[in-house]
Motif scaffolding. Structure first.
Motif, PDB file in Angstrom:
ATOM      1  N   ALA A  10       0.838  -1.210   0.000  1.00 39.64           N
ATOM      2  CA  ALA A  10       0.000   0.000   0.000  1.00 39.64           C
ATOM      3  C   ALA A  10       0.864   1.247   0.000  1.00 39.64           C
ATOM      4  O   ALA A  10       0.565   2.226  -0.697  1.00 39.64           O
ATOM      5  N   ARG A  11       1.962   1.203   0.769  1.00 44.22           N
ATOM      6  CA  ARG A  11       2.837   2.375   0.799  1.00 44.22           C
ATOM      7  C   ARG A  11       3.502   2.595  -0.548  1.00 44.22           C
ATOM      8  O   ARG A  11       3.691   3.720  -0.993  1.00 44.22           O
ATOM      9  N   ARG A  13       2.256   1.816  -3.437  1.00 46.23           N
ATOM     10  CA  ARG A  13       1.234   2.377  -4.316  1.00 46.23           C
ATOM     11  C   ARG A  13       1.044   3.859  -4.032  1.00 46.23           C
ATOM     12  O   ARG A  13       0.897   4.672  -4.933  1.00 46.23           O
ATOM     13  N   LEU A  14       1.061   4.192  -2.744  1.00 45.09           N
ATOM     14  CA  LEU A  14       0.842   5.583  -2.337  1.00 45.09           C
ATOM     15  C   LEU A  14       1.956   6.491  -2.859  1.00 45.09           C
ATOM     16  O   LEU A  14       1.737   7.666  -3.135  1.00 45.09           O
ATOM     17  N   PHE A  17       1.289   8.303  -6.069  1.00 43.80           N
ATOM     18  CA  PHE A  17       0.201   9.286  -6.146  1.00 43.80           C
ATOM     19  C   PHE A  17       0.648  10.695  -6.526  1.00 43.80           C
ATOM     20  O   PHE A  17       0.041  11.314  -7.399  1.00 43.80           O
TER      21      PHE A  17
END
Lengths: 78, 351
Positions: A10-11, A13-14, A17
């Motif tokens: 998740a990190r 992917r973040l 952003f």
């Protein structure tokens, strides 16, 4: 949903952003203007007040994220 | 060393509240309450009543430990170092040598590196996160590091000549109690110099998240913890027993590329949200919407966004007979009406 692997993915992917958001400057500005106008206006800001602008932003964002992901994988994984 | 790394990985897994499989209850807060929240207890509450318990201290300790174990702990320290330097300036302004000083919530020690052996002879640093104390910055003052909570200081009364605290009291559950503890461990004629985040801190982040959640989800929950107002701070210090109070405010604006970088740096500083009533999940779409709103509403001309940190500096003294007191009623020798003739009165006084 807990676990270190999920958290690390998740990190990662973040981290894509900010770059994707930079690629969608116009849509982001249009959405921001819509929300600012609605918040400053006489009526309360309601859910989905700026739905069209947000959908345009989300589609642009999804395209940009996919581009970045393919670009990174082309370079040898992220 | 391997054991330390594994411990660090485990802590990193624990310290990420947004991804835990917890109850995903959404909290719809009323706009007025969330926007105007202030943690100081109502005037009628009894001292040390424990009526407020907004923060999860165990989680805050894990977050600070995680932040201290990052690869480059100094990367996110710019704000604390700046405020630490300004507090050290105020310590130098008090023209005294302090034999024993206490640093409450010291983190990696941001005040000690600016102080000299002539001003402070011995320093004790207190923090809840042991990793921060282990990686502390070296300073020329002999230091002892103690792991303790700011509300439960393990020291006797009348021990310290100086107590400093930089940017850690805003996560304390019972602020009146913390101030009373500090007042208690101070010697008479000792001074407390502290810095805390004030009401306007991160208002851009708070408003962007609020508007984004309203528009995307139809309601919102607080993401930025409520800060003390300046008037409440004065009252709290007075109630704890401090004399000759001085509270002044300062604003530091830091520019970031966008909302995600703001949140990443706040996490690196160990300032992640740890309120009990925090929402455990922040949706990607809400974050995206908030980033767009932040950029549009608050962005600078060059594409960066500002984040405001409002700092309140407070100085309070513990009572001692040698301190100046207000004069007795009826002891005036001149009247206010003679203010126009002040020069003549001064000359007469010198004679």
């Amino acid at each position: 949903m807990s676990g270190r692997g999920v958290w690390l993915r998740a990190r990662a992917r973040l981290r894509r952003f900010p770059a994707a958001l930079a690629a969608c400057g116009d849509q982001a500005a249009a959405y921001g203007r819509c929300v600012a106008a609605a918040a400053a206006g006489p009526a309360e800001l309601r859910r989905d007040t700026c739905l069209e602008e947000f959908q345009a932003l989300r589609e642009c964002f999804a395209r940009a994220v996919r581009r970045i992901k393919l670009g990174w994988e082309g370079l040898g994984g992220c | 060393m391997r054991r330390g790394a594994r411990e660090a990985e485990r802590m990193r897994g624990l310290a990420r509240p947004a991804l835990r499989a917890r109850w995903c209850r959404r909290l719809w807060a009323l706009p007025a309450r969330a926007a105007a929240a202030s943690p100081s207890p109502p005037a009628g509450a009894s001292p040390g009543s424990g009526a407020l318990n907004p923060f999860d201290r165990r989680l805050k300790r894990k977050q600070k430990n995680w932040a201290a174990l990052q690869a480059e702990p100094a990367k996110c320290d710019y704000l604390r170092e700046e405020v630490g330097g300004r507090i050290a300036d105020r310590v130098f302004d008090v023209a005294r040598t302090f034999p024993l000083a206490l640093d409450v919530g010291s983190g990696r020690g941001y005040i000690a590196q600016h102080l000299t052996k002539e001003t402070v002879e011995k320093l004790i640093q207190v923090d809840i996160a042991e990793n921060a104390l282990k990686n502390a910055v070296e300073s020329e003052i002999p230091t002892v590091r103690v792991v303790a909570d700011e509300e439960f200081l393990p020291f006797k009364e009348d021990t310290f000549d100086l107590v400093v605290s930089s940017l850690s009291l805003h996560w304390v559950n019972d602020l009146p109690k913390a101030f009373k503890e500090i007042h208690q461990v101070l010697k008479p004629d000792g001074v407390f110099i502290g810095a805390m985040f004030g009401g306007d801190t991160l208002y851009e982040l708070r408003c962007s998240l609020q508007l984004a959640e309203l528009e995307r989800e139809g309601g919102f929950s607080p993401h930025v913890s409520p800060f003390t107002a300046v008037a409440d701070l004065g009252h709290l210090l007075a109630r704890a027993g401090f004399n000759t109070l001085t509270v002044d405010t300062d604003e530091i604006q830091v520019n970031y590329p966008g909302l995600f970088e703001v949140m990443e740096d706040l996490q690196g500083m160990g300032e992640s949200n740890c309120s009990w009533n925090r929402k455990p999940l922040l949706h990607r779409e809400t974050m995206l919407a908030a980033a767009a709103i932040y950029q549009e509403m608050y962005g600078n001309g060059d594409g960066s966004v500002p984040a405001t940190f409002q700092i309140y500096y407070m100085i309070g003294w513990k009572y001692h007979e040698s301190q100046a007191k207000p004069a007795q009623r009826g002891s005036a020798t001149v009247s206010f009406g003679d203010l126009a003739k002040i020069e003549g009165l001064l000359k007469r006084g010198k004679k």
